[in-house]
Scaffold this active site. Sequence first.
Site, short mmCIF file in Angstrom:
data_model
loop_
_atom_site.label_atom_id
_atom_site.label_comp_id
_atom_site.label_asym_id
_atom_site.label_seq_id
_atom_site.Cartn_x
_atom_site.Cartn_y
_atom_site.Cartn_z
N ASN A 1 -31.57 -0.14 33.08
CA ASN A 1 -32.22 1.05 32.52
C ASN A 1 -31.37 1.86 31.55
O ASN A 1 -31.92 2.69 30.82
CB ASN A 1 -32.65 1.97 33.67
CG ASN A 1 -33.65 1.30 34.59
OD1 ASN A 1 -34.72 0.90 34.16
ND2 ASN A 1 -33.31 1.16 35.86
N GLY B 1 -27.68 -1.26 34.87
CA GLY B 1 -27.74 -2.43 33.98
C GLY B 1 -29.10 -2.63 33.35
O GLY B 1 -29.21 -3.05 32.20
N ASP C 1 -24.76 -10.60 51.71
CA ASP C 1 -24.32 -10.32 50.34
C ASP C 1 -23.03 -11.05 50.00
O ASP C 1 -22.72 -11.28 48.84
CB ASP C 1 -24.10 -8.82 50.18
CG ASP C 1 -25.07 -8.19 49.20
OD1 ASP C 1 -25.82 -8.92 48.54
OD2 ASP C 1 -25.08 -6.95 49.10
N ARG D 1 -31.14 -7.72 54.59
CA ARG D 1 -29.92 -7.77 53.77
C ARG D 1 -28.78 -7.27 54.64
O ARG D 1 -28.81 -6.14 55.13
CB ARG D 1 -30.06 -6.88 52.54
CG ARG D 1 -28.79 -6.84 51.70
CD ARG D 1 -28.82 -5.73 50.68
NE ARG D 1 -27.58 -5.64 49.93
CZ ARG D 1 -27.06 -4.51 49.46
NH1 ARG D 1 -27.68 -3.36 49.66
NH2 ARG D 1 -25.93 -4.51 48.78
N HIS E 1 -23.88 -6.60 37.93
CA HIS E 1 -24.74 -5.80 38.81
C HIS E 1 -24.23 -4.36 38.73
O HIS E 1 -23.19 -4.03 39.30
CB HIS E 1 -24.69 -6.32 40.25
CG HIS E 1 -25.51 -5.50 41.20
ND1 HIS E 1 -26.73 -5.90 41.67
CD2 HIS E 1 -25.28 -4.28 41.76
CE1 HIS E 1 -27.23 -4.97 42.47
NE2 HIS E 1 -26.36 -3.98 42.54
N LEU E 2 -24.96 -3.52 38.01
CA LEU E 2 -24.52 -2.15 37.78
C LEU E 2 -25.55 -1.19 38.36
O LEU E 2 -26.66 -1.04 37.83
CB LEU E 2 -24.34 -1.89 36.28
CG LEU E 2 -23.44 -2.86 35.52
CD1 LEU E 2 -23.40 -2.50 34.04
CD2 LEU E 2 -22.03 -2.87 36.11
#
Length: 403
Positions: free
Chosen positions: A339, A337, A154, A97, A213-214
């Site tokens: 949990n 996001g 990304d 990544r 995307h948190l």
Amino acid sequence: MPILVLNAGSSSLKSSLFATVESTVETTPLWQAQVDFAYQPDQALIQVRRQGGPWEPFPALSSPSGISGLASLFQSLWQGEGSPLATAAEIKAIGHRVVHGGSLYRQPTLITPEVEQAIEQLSPLAPAHNPPALEGIRLLRQLLPGIPQVAVFDTAFHQQMPAAAALYPLPYAWAEQGIRRYGFHGINHEHCARRAAEILGRPLEELQLITCHLGNGCSLAAIRGGHSVDTTMGYTPLEGLMMGSRSGSVDPGILIHQLRRGMDVEELDRILNRESGLQGVSGLSSDMRVILEAMQAGHARAELAFNLFIHRLRSQIGAMLMSLDRLDALVFSGGIGENAAPVRAAACANLGFLGIQIDPVLNAGSPRNCDISTSDAPVRVLVISAQEDWAIANACQKLLQEE
């Protein structure tokens, strides 16, 4: 086709080994590792697990020199008792990544000296992520010479955004110098879009989505027909939503004011990236779990931090909606996001006029890869597990099959 994946950050590293990769089915890794370099000043905390089993401690490394000091961890893949591979040669590809690929890279790319140089040149735009990715690339080149390495960026998913979404209202000469909105978390935003289509049983090409995307870093994307048309992060991962320790978007005049008062650039950078967000407002932590616990205990600044986070999240969901013709689904992913049920509940509160209505029982039930909307809601609300490592492995496999 065993594929090794590295996801490197400034204070941590995650790695997975996939024995096989199915293009449409998320595969359980054969082996996983987590490294926390911030555990102690002179020691890295390392954990590994096999075949989705329990996490087990790996011998701690004293004073490791970052990722370059992790040779023994990766060598344990093919050396020693319980190693998942017989030889290093079984690994067919290594995926990394890479957070910032600028405007140069719009798809997964084989790492050549030229690509490596470009990643290094872009490091000032992602100083917490590009340098560790380079460390991982160089370490594994030493350990596994000749095995192809692939960079999965990304930023790539957002590179076809319309100019109106991609450019800043600054002198156009700046845009010609590469100062534009690149967007981030593209690997997971793209994964969420594809997974949403599967959950909804509809072609991705006909869907219009907002993906959230948190995590410690936070961003949203407006996705039409599988393509990003807007996102909240910009030239760097500092723009947009309030985050764990990052401020997100603020009035640039504040920064000019502080510079005129004598604050230097390095101090300003540290405050905006490491001492703001949930951490800065609450004075407690960058971790949403700690904030929620403190709220229950009546901590006023924790409640303020939560309310600020939700206000800015809802505001930006509205902004993303304006880049779409309609909304088919709102997707939550990432550590928060997936949990934090209170975050999802607060983000979706009183949005019935937009067709968004979540079922409180489903929301509270630790949902994964499912729909938490009420049965009659026109807009579906989904919780989708972030699977960046699997997505990177999948991208590597596709690239090598095309070569």
